[in-house]
Design a protein around this motif. Structure first.
Motif, PDB file in Angstrom:
ATOM      1  N   GLU A 113       6.411   3.680 -11.245  1.00 48.10           N
ATOM      2  CA  GLU A 113       6.222   2.327 -11.791  1.00 48.10           C
ATOM      3  C   GLU A 113       6.317   1.268 -10.690  1.00 48.10           C
ATOM      4  OE1 GLU A 113       7.729   4.746 -13.349  1.00 48.10           O
ATOM      5  OE2 GLU A 113       6.862   4.747 -15.367  1.00 48.10           O
ATOM      6  N   PHE A 114       7.200   1.503  -9.704  1.00 48.50           N
ATOM      7  CA  PHE A 114       7.380   0.534  -8.599  1.00 48.50           C
ATOM      8  C   PHE A 114       7.368   1.267  -7.253  1.00 48.50           C
ATOM      9  CE2 PHE A 114       9.389  -1.388 -12.287  1.00 48.50           C
ATOM     10  CZ  PHE A 114       9.042  -2.729 -12.199  1.00 48.50           C
ATOM     11  N   ILE A 115       6.630   0.711  -6.298  1.00 50.88           N
ATOM     12  CA  ILE A 115       6.704   1.210  -4.912  1.00 50.88           C
ATOM     13  C   ILE A 115       6.992   0.016  -4.005  1.00 50.88           C
ATOM     14  CG2 ILE A 115       5.515   2.356  -3.001  1.00 50.88           C
ATOM     15  CD1 ILE A 115       3.773   3.849  -4.965  1.00 50.88           C
ATOM     16  N   THR A 116       8.083   0.130  -3.254  1.00 51.01           N
ATOM     17  CA  THR A 116       8.467  -0.952  -2.339  1.00 51.01           C
ATOM     18  C   THR A 116       8.178  -0.535  -0.900  1.00 51.01           C
ATOM     19  OG1 THR A 116      10.193  -1.736  -3.831  1.00 51.01           O
ATOM     20  CG2 THR A 116      10.429  -2.329  -1.503  1.00 51.01           C
ATOM     21  N   ILE A 117       7.411  -1.351  -0.201  1.00 51.26           N
ATOM     22  CA  ILE A 117       7.175  -1.097   1.230  1.00 51.26           C
ATOM     23  C   ILE A 117       8.305  -1.794   1.984  1.00 51.26           C
ATOM     24  CG2 ILE A 117       5.530  -1.261   3.134  1.00 51.26           C
ATOM     25  CD1 ILE A 117       3.301  -1.593   0.983  1.00 51.26           C
ATOM     26  N   ASP A 118       9.153  -0.972   2.610  1.00 47.34           N
ATOM     27  CA  ASP A 118      10.441  -1.440   3.140  1.00 47.34           C
ATOM     28  C   ASP A 118      10.414  -1.452   4.663  1.00 47.34           C
ATOM     29  OD1 ASP A 118      13.193  -1.884   3.555  1.00 47.34           O
ATOM     30  OD2 ASP A 118      13.591   0.271   3.545  1.00 47.34           O
ATOM     31  N   ILE A 119      10.008  -2.586   5.217  1.00 51.56           N
ATOM     32  CA  ILE A 119       9.828  -2.712   6.663  1.00 51.56           C
ATOM     33  C   ILE A 119      10.496  -3.997   7.152  1.00 51.56           C
ATOM     34  CG2 ILE A 119       8.002  -3.103   8.412  1.00 51.56           C
ATOM     35  CD1 ILE A 119       8.217  -0.237   7.413  1.00 51.56           C
ATOM     36  N   ALA A 120      11.080  -3.939   8.352  1.00 56.42           N
ATOM     37  CA  ALA A 120      11.802  -5.095   8.882  1.00 56.42           C
ATOM     38  C   ALA A 120      10.890  -6.320   9.024  1.00 56.42           C
ATOM     39  CB  ALA A 120      12.400  -4.739  10.240  1.00 56.42           C
ATOM     40  N   ASP A 129      -2.154  -2.651   5.535  1.00 57.47           N
ATOM     41  CA  ASP A 129      -2.905  -1.394   5.368  1.00 57.47           C
ATOM     42  C   ASP A 129      -2.243  -0.493   4.327  1.00 57.47           C
ATOM     43  OD1 ASP A 129      -4.642  -2.312   7.254  1.00 57.47           O
ATOM     44  OD2 ASP A 129      -3.861  -1.069   8.902  1.00 57.47           O
ATOM     45  N   MET A 130      -0.908  -0.467   4.335  1.00 64.12           N
ATOM     46  CA  MET A 130      -0.212   0.393   3.361  1.00 64.12           C
ATOM     47  C   MET A 130      -0.382  -0.149   1.936  1.00 64.12           C
ATOM     48  SD  MET A 130       1.353   3.054   2.523  1.00 64.12           S
ATOM     49  CE  MET A 130       2.128   4.035   3.795  1.00 64.12           C
ATOM     50  N   ILE A 131      -0.343  -1.474   1.781  1.00 67.14           N
ATOM     51  CA  ILE A 131      -0.580  -2.054   0.441  1.00 67.14           C
ATOM     52  C   ILE A 131      -1.946  -1.579  -0.066  1.00 67.14           C
ATOM     53  CG2 ILE A 131      -1.029  -4.196  -0.857  1.00 67.14           C
ATOM     54  CD1 ILE A 131       0.854  -5.637   1.158  1.00 67.14           C
ATOM     55  N   LYS A 132      -2.940  -1.685   0.802  1.00 66.55           N
ATOM     56  CA  LYS A 132      -4.315  -1.318   0.398  1.00 66.55           C
ATOM     57  C   LYS A 132      -4.404   0.170   0.071  1.00 66.55           C
ATOM     58  CE  LYS A 132      -6.625  -5.099   2.743  1.00 66.55           C
ATOM     59  NZ  LYS A 132      -7.262  -5.552   3.983  1.00 66.55           N
ATOM     60  N   HIS A 133      -3.733   0.979   0.875  1.00 72.34           N
ATOM     61  CA  HIS A 133      -3.740   2.433   0.666  1.00 72.34           C
ATOM     62  C   HIS A 133      -3.137   2.762  -0.718  1.00 72.34           C
ATOM     63  CE1 HIS A 133      -3.654   6.643   1.838  1.00 72.34           C
ATOM     64  NE2 HIS A 133      -2.347   6.716   1.629  1.00 72.34           N
ATOM     65  N   ILE A 134      -1.988   2.154  -1.016  1.00 68.51           N
ATOM     66  CA  ILE A 134      -1.335   2.440  -2.312  1.00 68.51           C
ATOM     67  C   ILE A 134      -2.223   1.954  -3.449  1.00 68.51           C
ATOM     68  CG2 ILE A 134       0.669   1.998  -3.797  1.00 68.51           C
ATOM     69  CD1 ILE A 134       2.334   1.612  -1.200  1.00 68.51           C
ATOM     70  N   LYS A 135      -2.733   0.743  -3.313  1.00 68.15           N
ATOM     71  CA  LYS A 135      -3.531   0.162  -4.405  1.00 68.15           C
ATOM     72  C   LYS A 135      -4.812   0.961  -4.653  1.00 68.15           C
ATOM     73  CE  LYS A 135      -1.150  -2.965  -6.276  1.00 68.15           C
ATOM     74  NZ  LYS A 135      -0.830  -2.818  -7.702  1.00 68.15           N
ATOM     75  N   LYS A 136      -5.333   1.562  -3.576  1.00 73.85           N
ATOM     76  CA  LYS A 136      -6.548   2.368  -3.733  1.00 73.85           C
ATOM     77  C   LYS A 136      -6.231   3.691  -4.448  1.00 73.85           C
ATOM     78  CE  LYS A 136     -10.155   4.424  -0.903  1.00 73.85           C
ATOM     79  NZ  LYS A 136     -10.192   5.075   0.390  1.00 73.85           N
ATOM     80  N   LEU A 137      -5.140   4.329  -4.023  1.00 67.28           N
ATOM     81  CA  LEU A 137      -4.856   5.675  -4.550  1.00 67.28           C
ATOM     82  C   LEU A 137      -4.034   5.663  -5.841  1.00 67.28           C
ATOM     83  CD1 LEU A 137      -4.068   7.766  -1.346  1.00 67.28           C
ATOM     84  CD2 LEU A 137      -6.183   7.599  -2.611  1.00 67.28           C
ATOM     85  N   ILE A 138      -3.127   4.675  -5.971  1.00 69.93           N
ATOM     86  CA  ILE A 138      -2.249   4.632  -7.154  1.00 69.93           C
ATOM     87  C   ILE A 138      -2.276   3.200  -7.719  1.00 69.93           C
ATOM     88  CG2 ILE A 138       0.006   5.370  -8.057  1.00 69.93           C
ATOM     89  CD1 ILE A 138       0.623   6.662  -5.400  1.00 69.93           C
ATOM     90  N   PRO A 139      -3.399   2.787  -8.278  1.00 70.74           N
ATOM     91  CA  PRO A 139      -3.541   1.384  -8.681  1.00 70.74           C
ATOM     92  C   PRO A 139      -2.543   0.942  -9.760  1.00 70.74           C
ATOM     93  CG  PRO A 139      -5.438   2.704  -9.399  1.00 70.74           C
ATOM     94  CD  PRO A 139      -4.629   3.571  -8.501  1.00 70.74           C
ATOM     95  N   GLY A 140      -1.973   1.914 -10.475  1.00 63.49           N
ATOM     96  CA  GLY A 140      -1.050   1.554 -11.564  1.00 63.49           C
ATOM     97  C   GLY A 140       0.358   1.222 -11.100  1.00 63.49           C
ATOM     98  N   SER A 141       0.678   1.470  -9.822  1.00 63.59           N
ATOM     99  CA  SER A 141       2.032   1.157  -9.342  1.00 63.59           C
ATOM    100  C   SER A 141       2.145  -0.329  -9.006  1.00 63.59           C
ATOM    101  CB  SER A 141       2.370   1.964  -8.084  1.00 63.59           C
ATOM    102  OG  SER A 141       2.716   3.278  -8.408  1.00 63.59           O
ATOM    103  N   PHE A 142       3.285  -0.890  -9.318  1.00 65.70           N
ATOM    104  CA  PHE A 142       3.592  -2.279  -8.968  1.00 65.70           C
ATOM    105  C   PHE A 142       4.133  -2.253  -7.541  1.00 65.70           C
ATOM    106  CE2 PHE A 142       6.338  -6.022  -8.826  1.00 65.70           C
ATOM    107  CZ  PHE A 142       5.653  -6.973  -9.576  1.00 65.70           C
TER     108      PHE A 142
END
Ligand SMILES: NC(=O)C1=CN([C@@H]2O[C@H](COP(=O)(O)OP(=O)(O)OC[C@H]3O[C@@H](n4cnc5c(N)ncnc54)[C@H](OP(=O)(O)O)[C@@H]3O)[C@@H](O)[C@H]2O)C=CC1
Ligand SMILES: Nc1nc2c(ncn2[C@@H]2O[C@H](COP(=O)(O)O)[C@@H](O)[C@H]2O)c(=O)[nH]1
Length: 327
Positions: A113-120, A129-142
């Protein structure tokens, strides 16, 4: 950027109460399509949350974000939470293996349901790039992306597809970024939150620098939909950090995710370790937070969390504690 200030420099101004009892005030929040009891999330750090705490929080209506420091357990974690009918909320980084992990989730038809990209330093192409990757492969995750400290960063990450951004570079209790690099929002985190919130078109998580329960209300006033907290959640009976006894008193360790204790090496260290006095049960802190926030809502002259958003405030530079200690 106009005047800067931090949590201890601000007091919210009371308005006439409309409730007979503080228990009428509703602290719940809608975030990412789910309703949670509090606008508060324990930090996704290894001495703050583990699987047991994640289950406890999810089962009891609180938001949580699992940390990313045991990467090999994440797939089973998602499966296990969802098999229990609970929200799966995980963290990822931006290195090569993390792209494969997201691909693996997609291959197994898993949608946390939630994916947090946790970077300093979240204002980077690596995060975009990671936001785009997640949104492309798992569009249903917030997708929550961070951490950032400027309106430009909030806009860019939102534009890349982030559903929420996390604000706070260096205000954390075990953070030494400000000292080691000279950069960040440490010392003016609340003003940075306001600055970012004005530019945001999606929810913001205020992250770091919360020292009292009143700081939660102040974060909401200055634009946070959710507040991430580390040190106030450290030191509980359930906390994963090691216990340490000194002079008959019990302490628990709390260390930074960029500390040598997390990294296992002294390279690019931007975090430290401290010992927090044992605090008892986590649920007692959560209940006290809820009661204090209910009280904040009543002082705002309302009965819902959003009523805090519009209260007046004053800047009282370095004076509100007046020598008092909180705990
Ligand atoms: N909120 C905050 O103020 C801070 C939080 N942290 C926490 O510490 C943990 C580790 O963070 P992080 O080091 O980002 O994660 P990682 O160690 O996973 O590093 C992520 C990637 O970003 C690179 N990277 C790290 N810092 C920077 C930077 N300043 N500029 C450009 N690239 C960078 C790293 O390469 P390389 O290491 O080779 O540079 C690596 O490729 C996280 O949990 C984070 O939330 C850390 C510092 C500040
Ligand atoms: N600069 C660093 N910041 C860190 C590190 N580990 C975690 N954090 C951030 O701190 C907050 C928690 O802050 P607190 O004031 O509530 O204790 C956490 O959510 C991270 O954003 C680190 O090693 N260095």
């Amino acid at each position: 950027m106009d005047t800067v200030f931090d949590y201890e420099d601000i007091q919210l101004i009371p308005a006439k109460s409309i409730v007979k009892s503080r228990s009428e005030c509703d602290t719940s929040v809608e975030f990412g399509g789910h309703k949670f009891k509090l606008p508060v999330v324990p930090a996704n750090m290894q001495t703050i949350i583990d699987e047991k705490i994640a289950i406890f929080l999810a089962e009891n209506g609180y938001f949580y974000i699992m940390h990313r420091f045991q990467p090999e357990t994440r797939l089973d974690f998602v499966k296990d939470m969802q098999a229990r009918g609970l929200i799966a909320s995980i963290s990822v980084g931006v290195k090569e293996g993390e792209y494969e992990f997201v691909q693996q989730l997609a291959d197994e038809n898993l949608t946390p349901e939630f994916i947090t990209i946790d970077i300093a330093h979240g204002h980077s192409n690596a995060v975009i790039d990671m936001i785009k990757h997640i949104k492309k492969l798992i569009p249903g995750s917030f997708v929550i992306a961070g951490n950032v400290g400027t309106p430009e960063a909030v806009r860019e990450l939102e534009h890349a597809g982030a559903d929420a951004t996390k604000v706070g570079i260096g205000p954390g209790k075990v953070c030494i970024t400000k000292i080691k690099t000279g950069f960040g929002t440490g010392g003016w985190q609340l003003a940075a939150l306001r600055w970012c919130a004005k530019a945001a078109s999606k929810p913001i998580i205020a992250d770091g620098g919360i020292r009292t329960h009143g700081d939660i209300a102040k974060s909401v006033r200055f634009g946070a939909s959710m507040v991430m907290i580390g040190s106030l959640f450290a030191g509980h009976e359930e906390s994963p950090g090691e216990t340490f006894e000194k002079d008959g008193k019990c302490f628990k360790e709390y260390f930074g995710s960029a500390s040598e204790f997390q990294k296992g090496e002294r390279k690019n260290v931007e975090g430290k370790k401290m010992y927090v006095e044992h605090k008892g049960k986590l649920i007692d802190t959560l209940i006290e937070m809820e009661q204090d926030l209910q009280s904040s809502i009543s002082y705002a002259g309302g009965n819902k969390l959003k009523d805090i958003r519009t209260v007046d405030y004053v800047v009282v530079k370095n004076s509100i504690f007046n020598g008092d200690k909180i705990y």
